[in-house]
Each structure stands twice: as structure tokens, then as C-alpha cells.
Write an enzyme that holds these catalytic residues in place. Structure first.
Site, PDB file in Angstrom:
ATOM      1  N   ARG A  48    -123.993  45.609 -12.604  1.00  0.00           N
ATOM      2  CA  ARG A  48    -125.429  45.896 -12.745  1.00  0.00           C
ATOM      3  C   ARG A  48    -125.654  47.399 -12.556  1.00  0.00           C
ATOM      4  O   ARG A  48    -124.757  48.136 -12.195  1.00  0.00           O
ATOM      5  CB  ARG A  48    -126.224  45.083 -11.719  1.00  0.00           C
ATOM      6  CG  ARG A  48    -125.575  45.135 -10.354  1.00  0.00           C
ATOM      7  CD  ARG A  48    -126.531  45.153  -9.243  1.00  0.00           C
ATOM      8  NE  ARG A  48    -127.420  46.288  -9.272  1.00  0.00           N
ATOM      9  CZ  ARG A  48    -127.086  47.523  -8.866  1.00  0.00           C
ATOM     10  NH1 ARG A  48    -125.873  47.807  -8.404  1.00  0.00           N
ATOM     11  NH2 ARG A  48    -127.963  48.515  -8.916  1.00  0.00           N
ATOM     12  N   GLY A  49    -126.910  47.809 -12.796  1.00  0.00           N
ATOM     13  CA  GLY A  49    -127.206  49.240 -12.764  1.00  0.00           C
ATOM     14  C   GLY A  49    -127.016  49.759 -14.184  1.00  0.00           C
ATOM     15  O   GLY A  49    -126.002  49.452 -14.834  1.00  0.00           O
ATOM     16  N   ALA A  50    -128.002  50.540 -14.665  1.00  0.00           N
ATOM     17  CA  ALA A  50    -128.030  50.873 -16.094  1.00  0.00           C
ATOM     18  C   ALA A  50    -126.717  51.461 -16.634  1.00  0.00           C
ATOM     19  O   ALA A  50    -126.165  50.950 -17.615  1.00  0.00           O
ATOM     20  CB  ALA A  50    -129.221  51.789 -16.380  1.00  0.00           C
ATOM     21  N   ARG A  91    -129.432  41.680 -21.220  1.00  0.00           N
ATOM     22  CA  ARG A  91    -130.535  42.210 -20.392  1.00  0.00           C
ATOM     23  C   ARG A  91    -131.326  43.219 -21.238  1.00  0.00           C
ATOM     24  O   ARG A  91    -130.723  44.057 -21.907  1.00  0.00           O
ATOM     25  CB  ARG A  91    -129.996  42.883 -19.119  1.00  0.00           C
ATOM     26  CG  ARG A  91    -129.267  41.918 -18.184  1.00  0.00           C
ATOM     27  CD  ARG A  91    -129.005  42.546 -16.833  1.00  0.00           C
ATOM     28  NE  ARG A  91    -130.212  42.631 -16.029  1.00  0.00           N
ATOM     29  CZ  ARG A  91    -130.285  43.305 -14.873  1.00  0.00           C
ATOM     30  NH1 ARG A  91    -129.217  43.960 -14.415  1.00  0.00           N
ATOM     31  NH2 ARG A  91    -131.405  43.335 -14.184  1.00  0.00           N
ATOM     32  N   GLN A 198    -130.577  44.580  -3.684  1.00  0.00           N
ATOM     33  CA  GLN A 198    -129.578  45.601  -4.035  1.00  0.00           C
ATOM     34  C   GLN A 198    -129.559  46.730  -2.994  1.00  0.00           C
ATOM     35  O   GLN A 198    -128.545  47.375  -2.783  1.00  0.00           O
ATOM     36  CB  GLN A 198    -129.870  46.198  -5.417  1.00  0.00           C
ATOM     37  CG  GLN A 198    -129.602  45.257  -6.579  1.00  0.00           C
ATOM     38  CD  GLN A 198    -130.818  44.453  -6.979  1.00  0.00           C
ATOM     39  OE1 GLN A 198    -131.680  44.164  -6.163  1.00  0.00           O
ATOM     40  NE2 GLN A 198    -130.901  44.071  -8.238  1.00  0.00           N
ATOM     41  N   ASP A 239    -133.717  52.785 -15.300  1.00  0.00           N
ATOM     42  CA  ASP A 239    -133.133  51.891 -16.305  1.00  0.00           C
ATOM     43  C   ASP A 239    -133.464  52.328 -17.715  1.00  0.00           C
ATOM     44  O   ASP A 239    -132.704  52.082 -18.656  1.00  0.00           O
ATOM     45  CB  ASP A 239    -133.603  50.459 -16.081  1.00  0.00           C
ATOM     46  CG  ASP A 239    -132.836  49.878 -14.913  1.00  0.00           C
ATOM     47  OD1 ASP A 239    -133.232  50.133 -13.772  1.00  0.00           O
ATOM     48  OD2 ASP A 239    -131.801  49.234 -15.164  1.00  0.00           O
ATOM     49  N   ASN A 249    -137.756  51.358 -13.651  1.00  0.00           N
ATOM     50  CA  ASN A 249    -136.704  51.170 -12.650  1.00  0.00           C
ATOM     51  C   ASN A 249    -137.027  49.881 -11.897  1.00  0.00           C
ATOM     52  O   ASN A 249    -138.032  49.215 -12.179  1.00  0.00           O
ATOM     53  CB  ASN A 249    -136.641  52.382 -11.707  1.00  0.00           C
ATOM     54  CG  ASN A 249    -135.395  52.352 -10.826  1.00  0.00           C
ATOM     55  OD1 ASN A 249    -134.283  52.131 -11.326  1.00  0.00           O
ATOM     56  ND2 ASN A 249    -135.549  52.541  -9.531  1.00  0.00           N
ATOM     57  N   LYS A 250    -136.184  49.521 -10.967  1.00  0.00           N
ATOM     58  CA  LYS A 250    -136.311  48.251 -10.248  1.00  0.00           C
ATOM     59  C   LYS A 250    -137.733  48.022  -9.741  1.00  0.00           C
ATOM     60  O   LYS A 250    -138.373  48.943  -9.249  1.00  0.00           O
ATOM     61  CB  LYS A 250    -135.316  48.267  -9.075  1.00  0.00           C
ATOM     62  CG  LYS A 250    -135.284  47.031  -8.202  1.00  0.00           C
ATOM     63  CD  LYS A 250    -135.109  45.745  -8.976  1.00  0.00           C
ATOM     64  CE  LYS A 250    -133.865  45.711  -9.831  1.00  0.00           C
ATOM     65  NZ  LYS A 250    -133.879  44.628 -10.830  1.00  0.00           N
TER      66      LYS A 250
END
Ligand code: MRU
Length: 351
Positions: A48-50, A91, A198, A239, A249-250
């Protein structure tokens, strides 16, 4: 200092990645041999994470091509296109996924004249290159961004934009890490980042491994800590950044940005140029992932809400560019007016 882990790597005929769903309890690597499994790993956030999602997409395409059988040679282009669609539907928000697919498509098209084995090899090489470049880009982001942090700064971050969200070193945490490695005494407040934590599971884990002082707080505590004057800077990852600087972003990042602007605390974003989507003029066009509500109603498989309650699980939000003090990229620091500074980076040319 070397990273104490490896996010994702190509191992001869398969992909190996650290399963981030198990952190911090277990440090377990999983080996992935087919496209279905890498798609599932991306969807369930094992990787995960862009930027890391971008690397996983590129390696997934290489893997899917490696597994292509000889007899399907004449259909190789349609096989490749199918793989792109499959991986591209995992995603929606992190643009690095689509950036990596486009880059692999370009390599495919430019080398379509090669025989199948040579083409496979060329795609594997490109995926490995994307991985190694990403780590270098993160180090450059860190080097450029660390000038924003001063000795003694206390920095708040949200979600995880560390080595595990990238091929290594990290973006927002890369900036903190570079400041720390250059001898600045920096301390971090990490938002836990519900619903998937996270911040508590990964950011706190990474920072402790690196020996950078970190204090974990609930997401709800960020305002009170700012109000108490305990935060000097905020830095987060991204992201997808639109051409005008609006940043997805998150979920919860927007609230943190509003709070930091209210308290006149600089709010920084750190991301590689591959996270900037120049095709979108503003953030309202960024597709926002909505995940299964069970991630909100449950923690670690245990129900924490009344059975059957209606719940929504919006995974990202968009922070408007006017709340962002600067965006740190590998090419330098884009300051207000963000639209103009970002455009200037792209007119210098990118890979
Ligand atoms: O849902 P996730 O864990 O993939 O979301 C990750 C984030 O929001 C990160 O902040 C972002 O991808 C930047 S990673 C350098």
C-alpha cells in the site's frame, strides 16, 4: 542507514513483499507468483501507499507477461491489455498505479517487435527499474524537504508515507528521516489513522526502527495538541495531486490541514512527480476509493459497532491547495502559487 526491511522486490520469477496487514505483530514476507494474487495483495493493502502500489502494478504486469504461454503469442497484445485492466481496477485513487501501467505500456509498445522471451525480459527490467528509481526519488525528496524542518521541530504526520509506502526511504517520513540523519533533533506525533491504523501499525513501527522519537495519538487528539502549541509543522504524503495542487491523501488529512491552518502551522505535502496528475485541473475530479464498511465496524475481526449498523468507509479526502504551504518533490519545493510551481517542474521535463 539501510532500511530495516524491503517493501517489495522482484525475485527471479516472482514478487516478494512484506505483508503490511500483519504489522506490527508479524514481519512476514509473502511470495506472489500470479497476477490474481498481486491484485488481491493491492486490494487488501498487503502492499500500500501510492508509490509502492505503482511498483506493485509494474511488477504485476511483468509477472503476468512472464506467465504468458507461447501458444498465446499472437494474442500477446490482448493478453497484456487484459492484465492492464485487471491491475488498473484494484484501487482507484493513487495515480501511481496508472502512471506505472502507462510506463509499462510504453515499454511494451516500443518493444513489440521483439520475440516473446525478449519482451518479457524487457518488461521485468522496467519493473525493477521503477522500484530502484522510486527509492532514489524518495531520497531526493528527503534531501530537498529537510530544509523545511529545523532543529527541535515537532512534526505531526497522518497515515503512513514512509519506506513501506514506497520502494524505500519514504516521502513525508523521508523528509523527517533526512532531517534526523542530518543531525536535527526532530520528534514526531503520528496520528493512528483509523480505520486501518496505518499510523499506529506502520508509521510508529518504522520510526521506532529508525530511532526517531515518535508519540502515537488518536486522530481526534491532533487538534488539542496543536492548540496546546506542541506542533511546529505538519507533513503528509499524497495519493494524487491535481495540477492546481489539490491533494488526495488518506481520509482525515483534510481535517488535519484545516486544523493546522487554523493554528497557523505550516502544512506540507511530500510526493514524487509520479503522484501529480497534470491531466486533472482540480481535486474534485480525483476518484475517491470507498472501501468495505466492515473496516469501520470491526477492528481485527472484532465487532465494535452494533450489528447491522449503516457505516461508510471513505478511504481518502482532498485537501484544497490553498491549505497547503508547499509540496516537496524530487525536483524541488513547489510553493504558492502551487499551480504555477508544479507546472514549472513539468515543463523542465520528467521521465
Ligand atoms: O490506503 P493506503 O494505506 O494505501 O493510503 C496511503 C496513504 O494515504 C499515503 O499517505 C499515500 O499513499 C502516500 S505514500 C508515500
Amino acid at each position: 542507514m539501510q532500511d530495516p526491511y524491503r517493501t517489495i522486490q522482484w525475485c527471479n520469477d516472482h514478487i516478494r513483499l512484506l505483508d503490511q496487514t500483519l504489522l506490527p505483530v508479524l514481519e512476514k514476507y509473502i511470495d506472489i507468483y500470479d497476477v490474481k494474487s498481486i491484485c488481491e495483495a493491492i486490494k487488501r493493502l498487503s502492499v500500500r501507499g501510492a508509490p509502492a502500489i505503482g511498483v506493485a502494478a509494474a511488477m504485476g504486469l511483468a509477472l503476468g507477461m512472464l506467465n504468458a504461454r507461447k501458444e498465446s503469442d499472437q494474442n500477446i497484445k490482448s493478453h497484456f491489455d487484459k492484465l492492464c485492466l485487471e491491475i488498473g481496477s484494484t484501487r482507484p485513487t493513487a495515480v501511481n498505479l496508472f502512471w506505472a501501467i502507462d510506463r509499462m505500456k510504453k515499454v511494451f509498445n516500443e518493444n513489440a517487435y521483439l520475440n516473446l522471451d525478449e519482451l518479457k525480459q524487457r518488461l521485468i527490467e522496467e519493473a525493477i527499474l521503477i522500484e530502484s528509481e522510486d527509492r532514489l526519488l524518495c531520497e531526493q525528496i528527503g534531501m530537498r524537504g529537510q530544509e523545511l524542518l529545523e532543529d527541535g521541530d515537532v512534526v505531526l504526520t497522518h497515515c503512513n508515507a514512509g519506506g513501506l509506502a514506497t520502494a524505500g526511504y519514504g516521502t513525508a517520513l523521508g523528509v523527517i528521516r533526512a532531517a534526523f540523519e542530518s543531525g536535527k533533533n526532530v520528534r514526531v506525533y503520528a496520528d493512528e489513522t483509523r480505520p486501518l491504523n496505518q499510523g499506529s501499525r506502520i508509521t510508529a513501527w518504522e520510526l521506532m526502527k529508525l530511532g526517531i522519537p515518535v508519540t502515537l495519538i488518536t486522530d481526534n487528539a491532533a487538534g488539542a495538541i496543536m492548540q496546546a502549541g506542541e506542533i511546529d509543522k505538519v507533513i503528509v504524503g499524497a495519493d494524487r495531486i491535481a495540477a492546481n495542487g489539490d491533494t488526495a491523501n488518506k481520509i482525515g488529512t483534510y481535517s488535519v490541514a484545516v486544523l493546522s491552518n487554523h493554528h497557523r502551522i505550516p502544512f506540507y505535502v511530500a510526493a514524487p512527480l509520479s503522484t501529480i496528475d497534470m491531466k486533472l485541473d482540480s481535486g474534485d475530479r480525483i476518484p475517491i476509493e470507498e472501501r468495505d464498511p466492515s473496516e469501520v465496524t470491526h477492528i481485527g475481526g472484532s465487532l465494535i459497532a452494533p450489528e447491522g449498523v449503516s457505516a461508510r468507509n471513505i478511504a481518502f479526502d482532498v485537501t484544497p491547495n490553498e491549505l497547503i504551504s508547499a509540496i516537496v518533490t524530487e525536483k524541488g519545493i513547489a510553493r504558492q502559487v502551487l499551480k504555477d510551481s508544479l507546472k514549472a517542474f513539468f515543463s523542465q521535463g520528467t521521465h
